[in-house]
Design an enzyme around this catalytic site. Structure first.
Site, short mmCIF file in Angstrom:
data_model
loop_
_atom_site.label_atom_id
_atom_site.label_comp_id
_atom_site.label_asym_id
_atom_site.label_seq_id
_atom_site.Cartn_x
_atom_site.Cartn_y
_atom_site.Cartn_z
N HIS A 9 -30.44 54.68 -10.44
CA HIS A 9 -29.39 54.99 -11.42
C HIS A 9 -28.33 53.90 -11.47
CE1 HIS A 9 -26.27 55.98 -8.45
NE2 HIS A 9 -27.25 56.55 -7.74
N GLY A 10 -27.66 53.82 -12.60
CA GLY A 10 -26.56 52.87 -12.74
C GLY A 10 -25.39 53.27 -11.85
N LEU A 13 -19.35 56.94 -10.67
CA LEU A 13 -17.89 56.88 -10.48
C LEU A 13 -17.52 56.79 -9.01
CD1 LEU A 13 -16.72 59.44 -13.19
CD2 LEU A 13 -16.39 56.96 -13.20
N TRP A 14 -18.33 57.39 -8.14
CA TRP A 14 -18.05 57.31 -6.70
C TRP A 14 -18.54 56.00 -6.10
CZ3 TRP A 14 -18.05 62.20 -3.14
CH2 TRP A 14 -17.00 63.03 -3.53
N GLY A 22 -24.14 60.70 -1.65
CA GLY A 22 -25.19 61.62 -1.24
C GLY A 22 -25.53 62.62 -2.33
N ARG A 58 -26.36 61.72 -12.22
CA ARG A 58 -26.36 60.27 -12.42
C ARG A 58 -27.77 59.73 -12.65
NH1 ARG A 58 -24.93 61.57 -7.12
NH2 ARG A 58 -25.95 60.42 -5.40
N GLU A 109 -30.81 61.75 -3.70
CA GLU A 109 -30.35 60.74 -2.74
C GLU A 109 -30.37 61.30 -1.32
OE1 GLU A 109 -30.11 58.03 -1.44
OE2 GLU A 109 -28.50 56.95 -2.49
N ARG A 110 -30.39 60.43 -0.37
CA ARG A 110 -30.24 60.82 1.03
C ARG A 110 -28.97 61.65 1.19
NH1 ARG A 110 -28.87 56.18 5.50
NH2 ARG A 110 -28.47 57.55 7.29
N HIS A 179 -32.64 57.28 -6.74
CA HIS A 179 -31.51 56.75 -5.99
C HIS A 179 -31.95 55.67 -5.01
CE1 HIS A 179 -29.25 60.28 -7.48
NE2 HIS A 179 -30.44 60.84 -7.42
N GLY A 180 -30.96 54.95 -4.49
CA GLY A 180 -31.26 53.84 -3.60
C GLY A 180 -32.16 54.22 -2.45
#
Length: 236
Positions: A9-10, A13-14, A22, A58, A109-110, A179-180
């Site tokens: 994802h791009g 905001l966080w 997370g 996101r 995400e993790r 996610h990453g």
């Protein structure tokens, strides 16, 4: 032959505020929206048959913005339970082709546990820079109350094998927006990376990573940037 397209994802905001995110469900930043739209331009002429996203907004936003530029059809979220499943059925085939889109927490995400919402620089002052680095970059050390990358892989890889691979085997081109860390665990599985090698793996936001599926195997083709892109190869 089919293609697997992975996209992180791009910027959210966080991410912009340098916070551990997370499973906290926050949207894309203005930069993140632009990243997703740029990815959509790069993928405009790629046929996309099915989409998988996490349940976090996101990742869903990124997939929808990508598809707003794509000619394959309109993404339609497939609700798998309850009234939404029953009432979102399509009874007519008028209009444009739609692209089934599936959400799953398995691709989230993790989970960062007690670090969620904490500024990363502040976390270093509280726990020490070395400890925070260990939580962020080790394979099997989890933050307090959270998941390690190894824990994340225990949910992402079975989902990848059971839900995503069958679509590739049916010659479907698949877009996965996640996610990453969930994508790092999937790439680790695809490419057979060791736990030492995966620590060096960084997946940039908003840049499609392409794999070609043929004869039961996935071959990494690389990241899709504007340079070196030939749209004529992927109009199918």
């Amino acid at each position: 032959m089919s293609n697997l397209i992975l996209i992180r994802h791009g910027e959210s905001l966080w991410n912009k505020l340098n916070l551990f995110t997370g499973w906290v469900d926050v949207p894309l930043s203005e930069k993140g929206v632009k990243e997703a739209l740029n990815a959509g331009e790069l993928l405009k002429y790629w046929r996309i048959d099915v989409i998988f996203t996490s349940e976090l907004v996101r990742a869903i936003q990124t997939a929808m913005l990508v598809m707003s530029k794509n000619y394959s059809g309109i993404p339609k979220i497939e609700h798998e339970n309850g009234m939404m499943k029953e009432w979102s059925l399509i009874y007519g085939e008028d209009g444009e082709r739609y692209v089934p889109t599936y959400k799953s927490w398995h691709l989230n995400e993790r989970y960062y546990g007690q670090l969620q919402g904490l500024n990363k620089d502040k976390a270093k002052k509280i726990y020490g820079e070395e400890q925070v680095l260990l939580w962020r970059r080790s394979y099997d050390v989890a933050p307090p109350g959270g998941e390690s990358l190894k824990d994340t892989a225990k949910r992402t890889i079975p989902y990848f094998r059971g839900k995503i691979m069958p679509e590739l085997e049916r010659d479907k081109n698949v877009l996965v927006s996640a996610h990453g860390n969930s994508l790092r665990s999937i790439v680790m599985h695809i490419e057979g990376l060791t736990k030492e090698e995966v620590l060096k793996l960084n997946i940039p936001t908003g840049v499609p990573l392409i794999y070609e599926y043929q004869a039961g195997k996935l071959k990494r083709m690389g990241y899709l940037y504007e340079w070196g892109y030939d749209k004529s190869l992927h109009i199918k």
